[in-house]
Enzyme design. Structure first.
Site, PDB file in Angstrom:
ATOM      1  N   ASN A 283       0.472  -1.130  -0.172  1.00  0.00           N
ATOM      2  CA  ASN A 283       0.018  -0.178  -0.240  1.00  0.00           C
ATOM      3  C   ASN A 283       0.604   1.047  -0.608  1.00  0.00           C
ATOM      4  O   ASN A 283       1.710   1.428   1.116  1.00  0.00           O
ATOM      5  CB  ASN A 283      -0.796  -0.216   1.119  1.00  0.00           C
ATOM      6  CG  ASN A 283      -1.774   1.409   0.979  1.00  0.00           C
ATOM      7  OD1 ASN A 283      -1.514   2.198   1.054  1.00  0.00           O
ATOM      8  ND2 ASN A 283      -3.442   0.724   1.777  1.00  0.00           N
TER       9      ASN A 283
ATOM     10  N   ASP B 157      -1.102  -3.310  10.037  1.00  0.00           N
ATOM     11  CA  ASP B 157      -2.828  -3.804   9.428  1.00  0.00           C
ATOM     12  C   ASP B 157      -3.061  -3.311  10.333  1.00  0.00           C
ATOM     13  O   ASP B 157      -3.317  -3.070  10.704  1.00  0.00           O
ATOM     14  CB  ASP B 157      -2.539  -5.682   9.324  1.00  0.00           C
ATOM     15  CG  ASP B 157      -3.944  -5.908   8.570  1.00  0.00           C
ATOM     16  OD1 ASP B 157      -3.974  -5.957   7.715  1.00  0.00           O
ATOM     17  OD2 ASP B 157      -5.503  -5.763   9.308  1.00  0.00           O
TER      18      ASP B 157
ATOM     19  N   PHE C 260      -5.299   9.102   2.333  1.00  0.00           N
ATOM     20  CA  PHE C 260      -5.769   8.119   1.278  1.00  0.00           C
ATOM     21  C   PHE C 260      -6.728   7.516   2.012  1.00  0.00           C
ATOM     22  O   PHE C 260      -6.990   8.136   2.926  1.00  0.00           O
ATOM     23  CB  PHE C 260      -4.225   7.094   1.060  1.00  0.00           C
ATOM     24  CG  PHE C 260      -3.746   6.411   2.027  1.00  0.00           C
ATOM     25  CD1 PHE C 260      -3.103   6.387   2.884  1.00  0.00           C
ATOM     26  CD2 PHE C 260      -4.535   4.801   2.749  1.00  0.00           C
ATOM     27  CE1 PHE C 260      -2.717   6.221   4.571  1.00  0.00           C
ATOM     28  CE2 PHE C 260      -3.897   3.957   3.468  1.00  0.00           C
ATOM     29  CZ  PHE C 260      -3.375   4.712   4.432  1.00  0.00           C
TER      30      PHE C 260
HETATM   31  P1  ITT Z   1      -1.057  -4.181   3.346  1.00  0.00           P
HETATM   32  O1  ITT Z   1      -1.756  -6.253   3.274  1.00  0.00           O
HETATM   33  O2  ITT Z   1      -0.341  -4.893   1.924  1.00  0.00           O
HETATM   34  O3  ITT Z   1      -0.536  -3.420   4.105  1.00  0.00           O
HETATM   35  P2  ITT Z   1      -4.079  -3.150   2.526  1.00  0.00           P
HETATM   36  O4  ITT Z   1      -3.582  -1.809   1.391  1.00  0.00           O
HETATM   37  O5  ITT Z   1      -4.178  -4.773   1.517  1.00  0.00           O
HETATM   38  O6  ITT Z   1      -2.025  -3.318   1.696  1.00  0.00           O
HETATM   39  P3  ITT Z   1      -4.943  -3.897   4.800  1.00  0.00           P
HETATM   40  O7  ITT Z   1      -4.688  -5.160   4.740  1.00  0.00           O
HETATM   41  O8  ITT Z   1      -4.335  -3.329   6.740  1.00  0.00           O
HETATM   42  O9  ITT Z   1      -3.831  -2.533   3.808  1.00  0.00           O
HETATM   43  O10 ITT Z   1      -6.363  -2.455   4.850  1.00  0.00           O
HETATM   44  C1  ITT Z   1      -6.193  -1.258   5.205  1.00  0.00           C
HETATM   45  C2  ITT Z   1      -7.706  -1.017   5.095  1.00  0.00           C
HETATM   46  O11 ITT Z   1      -7.361   0.186   5.617  1.00  0.00           O
HETATM   47  C3  ITT Z   1      -7.146   0.223   3.238  1.00  0.00           C
HETATM   48  O12 ITT Z   1      -8.639   0.096   2.445  1.00  0.00           O
HETATM   49  C4  ITT Z   1      -6.930   1.786   3.928  1.00  0.00           C
HETATM   50  O13 ITT Z   1      -7.244   1.980   2.501  1.00  0.00           O
HETATM   51  C5  ITT Z   1      -7.493   1.524   4.989  1.00  0.00           C
HETATM   52  N1  ITT Z   1      -6.375   2.574   5.343  1.00  0.00           N
HETATM   53  C6  ITT Z   1      -5.705   1.802   6.713  1.00  0.00           C
HETATM   54  N2  ITT Z   1      -4.951   2.815   7.377  1.00  0.00           N
HETATM   55  C7  ITT Z   1      -5.356   4.764   6.515  1.00  0.00           C
HETATM   56  C8  ITT Z   1      -5.266   5.452   6.763  1.00  0.00           C
HETATM   57  O14 ITT Z   1      -4.600   6.270   7.762  1.00  0.00           O
HETATM   58  N3  ITT Z   1      -6.303   6.548   6.349  1.00  0.00           N
HETATM   59  C9  ITT Z   1      -7.432   5.986   4.648  1.00  0.00           C
HETATM   60  N4  ITT Z   1      -7.047   4.682   5.173  1.00  0.00           N
HETATM   61  C10 ITT Z   1      -6.626   3.433   5.730  1.00  0.00           C
END
Ligand code: ITT
Length: 195
Positions: free
Chosen positions: A9, A70, A152
């Protein structure tokens, strides 16, 4: 000290690099080919550990220090959804925009324009000697409309407690101070100092 980030991400990579200027933070995709990691646990903590362990193993280098994040948003009026399913709320492989859209629609369908909500971040650390995890939270309000394009993911629909603008509208420095990720990283740095 070099920290390898077990994430694909780009928003997380940017924020973690900004929040850890004292470390050399490298996404694992710069070292080995990206691969799919099945996050099938029921908690943020276990999913973070699954990612950190998978990347540590794939790097095949005992000196690696691997960090995984996560995270997700939990909305009270939706009984805590999407929670650990935040990345796939609109379906497997959904984009940030699609997830954001569905969450705003579901808040509207619940008959409200906003709801108390919070973000959670679990950060896991895996090295040859230890496996640890820490958490951070950010509380606020989830809206049924998006405002601004900063941050994001769900940021354009989230107003942190004590503010009247969304994270999409607020200066990046404010999220850096308040965020679930910055709080978890603060705790993670305490562990890194002991290594
Ligand atoms: P990785 O597993 O590769 O790290 P991912 O995007 O799949 O990437 P997650 O499974 O942890 O990561 O999902 C996190 C979700 O929550 C994802 O849709 C993000 O956009 C959202 N999210 C997490 N932190 C955020 C933030 O600080 N601001 C906005 N959205 C966030």
């Amino acid at each position: 000290m070099k920290l390898v980030l077990a994430t694909s991400n780009k928003g997380k990579v940017r924020e973690i690099q900004e929040l850890c200027p004292e470390y050399k933070v490298v996404p694992y995709s710069e070292l080995i080919e990206e691969f799919e990691i099945i996050e099938d646990a029921q908690t943020f903590k276990e999913n973070a550990l699954i990612k950190a362990r998978a990347v540590y193993k794939a790097l095949d280098d005992a000196s690696s220090i691997v960090i995984a994040d996560d995270s997700g948003i939990s909305v009270d009026v939706l009984d805590g959804a999407p929670g650990i399913y935040s990345a796939r709320y609109a379906g497997e492989g959904a984009s940030d925009k699609e997830n954001l859209q569905i969450l705003m629609e579901n808040i509207k369908k619940a008959g409200v324009s906003h709801s108390p909500a919070h973000y959670t971040a679990a950060i896991a650390i895996v090295t040859k000697d230890i496996e640890r995890s820490v958490h951070g939270w950010m509380y606020g309000t989830a809206l049924s409309e998006a405002r601004g394009d900063g941050g994001f993911g769900y940021d354009p629909m989230f107003i942190p407690l004590g503010y009247s603008k969304t994270l999409g509208e607020l200066d990046n420095e404010i999220k850096k101070k308040l965020s679930h990720r910055s709080k978890a990283l603060y705790l993670m740095k305490k562990i890194l100092k002991t290594l």
